[in-house]
Motif scaffolding. Structure first.
Motif, PDB file in Angstrom:
ATOM      1  N   ALA A  43       0.826  -1.202   0.000  1.00 55.60           N
ATOM      2  CA  ALA A  43       0.000   0.000   0.000  1.00 55.60           C
ATOM      3  C   ALA A  43       0.866   1.260   0.000  1.00 55.60           C
ATOM      4  CB  ALA A  43      -0.921   0.009   1.207  1.00 55.60           C
ATOM      5  N   VAL A  44       2.086   1.147   0.492  1.00 53.87           N
ATOM      6  CA  VAL A  44       3.003   2.283   0.532  1.00 53.87           C
ATOM      7  C   VAL A  44       4.286   1.909  -0.204  1.00 53.87           C
ATOM      8  CG1 VAL A  44       2.105   3.190   2.704  1.00 53.87           C
ATOM      9  CG2 VAL A  44       3.960   1.548   2.742  1.00 53.87           C
ATOM     10  N   LYS A  45       5.059   2.924  -0.557  1.00 51.43           N
ATOM     11  CA  LYS A  45       6.330   2.659  -1.219  1.00 51.43           C
ATOM     12  C   LYS A  45       7.255   1.969  -0.215  1.00 51.43           C
ATOM     13  CE  LYS A  45       9.467   4.501  -4.502  1.00 51.43           C
ATOM     14  NZ  LYS A  45       9.473   3.357  -5.370  1.00 51.43           N
ATOM     15  N   PRO A  46       7.815   0.830  -0.595  1.00 49.40           N
ATOM     16  CA  PRO A  46       8.627   0.081   0.374  1.00 49.40           C
ATOM     17  C   PRO A  46       9.956   0.758   0.681  1.00 49.40           C
ATOM     18  CG  PRO A  46       8.666  -0.992  -1.757  1.00 49.40           C
ATOM     19  CD  PRO A  46       7.707   0.151  -1.869  1.00 49.40           C
ATOM     20  N   ILE A  47      10.448   0.519   1.891  1.00 53.43           N
ATOM     21  CA  ILE A  47      11.770   0.982   2.308  1.00 53.43           C
ATOM     22  C   ILE A  47      12.644  -0.258   2.304  1.00 53.43           C
ATOM     23  CG2 ILE A  47      13.111   2.047   4.138  1.00 53.43           C
ATOM     24  CD1 ILE A  47      10.512   3.245   5.178  1.00 53.43           C
ATOM     25  N   ASN A  48      13.384  -0.483   1.228  1.00 54.75           N
ATOM     26  CA  ASN A  48      14.131  -1.726   1.164  1.00 54.75           C
ATOM     27  C   ASN A  48      15.601  -1.531   0.857  1.00 54.75           C
ATOM     28  OD1 ASN A  48      13.508  -0.960  -1.403  1.00 54.75           O
ATOM     29  ND2 ASN A  48      12.018  -2.575  -1.696  1.00 54.75           N
TER      30      ASN A  48
END
Length: 132
Positions: A43-48
């Motif tokens: 649902a949100v931009k991932p922090i990867n």
């Protein structure tokens, strides 16, 4: 054993296949690619990135540790507890904390390998948008 027989014996999940496809497209090994970097199913931009995953791992560990301390204080204080919620929260913590640290170490190793081999990574775009 031929190729179709081997594939039937070992099925991979959606994200494992996506990692393999993206790594191959960018000329990287799966180990160099690291964790899934797309946003399909999110649902949100991932922090990867390694730093983002470190932040999330520390945050999750602190939150779960604080909830464990509150649970222990409630038990010692003799308060009435909803044991269903308590057990559920502990099970989530037992699963979430090691998983977050595993993903952090996997991405840290991948970023170290990419840096060591002089490779860069291009983040994937959504499957339904054209690439530049």
């Amino acid at each position: 054993m031929n190729q179709p027989e081997r594939r039937r014996g070992r099925r991979k999940g959606y994200y494992a296949r996506q990692i393999e496809a993206e790594a191959e497209r960018q000329g990287l090994t799966v180990e160099e690619y690291g964790v899934y970097k797309g946003d399909v199913g999110s649902a949100v931009k991932p922090i990867n990135s390694a730093g983002g995953l470190l932040f999330l791992s520390v945050l999750i560990t602190i939150c779960m540790s604080a909830s464990a301390v509150f649970f222990i204080q409630a038990i010692i204080g003799g308060q009435d507890l909803d044991w269903g919620q308590m057990v559920f929260a502990m099970l989530v913590g037992v699963w979430l904390v090691p998983t977050s640290w595993f993903l952090y170490f996997k991405e840290r190793k991948a970023s170290r390998l990419r840096k060591q081999n002089g490779k860069t990574i291009e983040l994937p775009t959504r499957r339904n948008t054209p690439r530049d």
